[in-house]
Design an enzyme around this catalytic site. Structure first.
Site, PDB file in Angstrom:
ATOM      1  CE1 TYR A 180     -29.570   0.249  62.399  1.00  0.00           C
ATOM      2  CE2 TYR A 180     -30.815  -1.225  60.980  1.00  0.00           C
ATOM      3  CZ  TYR A 180     -29.897  -1.028  61.989  1.00  0.00           C
ATOM      4  OH  TYR A 180     -29.299  -2.119  62.578  1.00  0.00           O
ATOM      5  CG  HIS A 209     -31.147  -1.026  68.170  1.00  0.00           C
ATOM      6  ND1 HIS A 209     -31.404  -0.198  67.103  1.00  0.00           N
ATOM      7  CD2 HIS A 209     -29.992  -1.662  67.858  1.00  0.00           C
ATOM      8  CE1 HIS A 209     -30.453  -0.335  66.193  1.00  0.00           C
ATOM      9  NE2 HIS A 209     -29.575  -1.208  66.642  1.00  0.00           N
TER      10      HIS A 209
END
Length: 265
Positions: free
Chosen positions: A42, A100
């Site tokens: 992010y 992730h």
């Protein structure tokens, strides 16, 4: 290590502007959130950490989660970049460290022991996985020394993940649902709108309350007044018939795909 106590969280994917991200995290914590989710992918861990630092909420009362980028899942990269994440967050540990996506550099036999190493070193209290299939989830459970604490996946009324929810019960871990509003698609659903009107709630709160009732930990991303509004989901109790009607919306309509260009940053 302290037990993991996950409640509705603040998702920070897409909070790219540092000041907006910091303000949103600080506001969320002051509003009552105690779970903040970020990721190396992010590019906002520093801003998230600043928001945690700016709030008056004690650090030990907040579950901070981040995720290791798929390109960083070789063992040495896991160890190095997890420490870099801590530096950006301004923390000496995270409560929850995720794989992730099980793609690119991911190799279960080599990647997962590196996560165990970080946990044993006190840099992560718990290890989680994200976007795993049932088969990969079972494999990870066999390899990791510590139990999987959480599995984060896309989950919303149109994509209910029944098999992964059953496995969460079997393995006794939390199922954390990202995109709990289906990238906004849920908000315009006529059935959700009808239930919302009948219960004097917003469509977002209906969808989030459904997730909470079904044992899913939603992590909606929000700004401004939506931060406070979304938190109402933990206090409302729509009738069972309405929640069952939400169940009926499942169409297998997945919004996020690992081949999506948005994940190739």
């Amino acid at each position: 290590m302290p037990p993991l106590d996950l409640s509705i969280g603040l998702g920070t994917s897409g909070l790219d502007d540092p000041r907006t991200c910091t303000d949103t995290v600080a506001t969320a914590l002051e509003t009552g959130y105690r779970h903040v989710d970020t990721a190396q992918m992010y590019d906002n861990e520093a801003a998230v950490g600043a928001g945690i630092a700016e709030s008056d909420v004690d650090r030990d009362d907040v579950v901070v989660a981040t995720k290791v980028h798929p390109e960083n899942l070789a063992p040495d990269d896991v160890r190095e970049t997890a420490r870099e994440s801590l530096d950006r967050l301004g923390l000496d540990r995270v409560d929850l460290l995720y794989v992730h996506w099980p793609i690119r550099a991911y190799d279960a036999e080599r990647t997962l022991p590196a996560f165990d190493d970080l946990r044993e070193a006190g840099l992560a209290d718990h290890v989680g996985v994200s976007n795993f299939t049932p088969e990969l989830l079972r494999e990870a459970d066999e390899i990791l020394d510590a139990p999987i604490a959480a599995h984060q996946v896309e989950c919303h009324p149109r994509f209910r993940q029944p098999e992964l929810r059953a496995l969460a019960d079997e393995f006794d871990h939390d199922l954390v649902g990202y995109s709990p509003l289906g990238r906004g698609e849920i908000l315009g659903d006529p059935a959700i709108a009808e239930i919302a009107a009948r219960n004097d709630l917003s469509p977002a709160v209906v969808a989030l309350a459904w997730a909470v009732d079904r044992g899913i930990v939603p992590i909606p991303k929000a700004r401004g007044d939506h931060v406070r509004e979304n938190l109402r989901a933990v206090d409302v109790d729509p009738p069972d018939a309405d929640l069952d009607a939400v169940d009926a919306l499942d169409s297998g309509d997945r919004q996020i795909d690992p081949d999506d260009a948005a994940w190739n940053r």
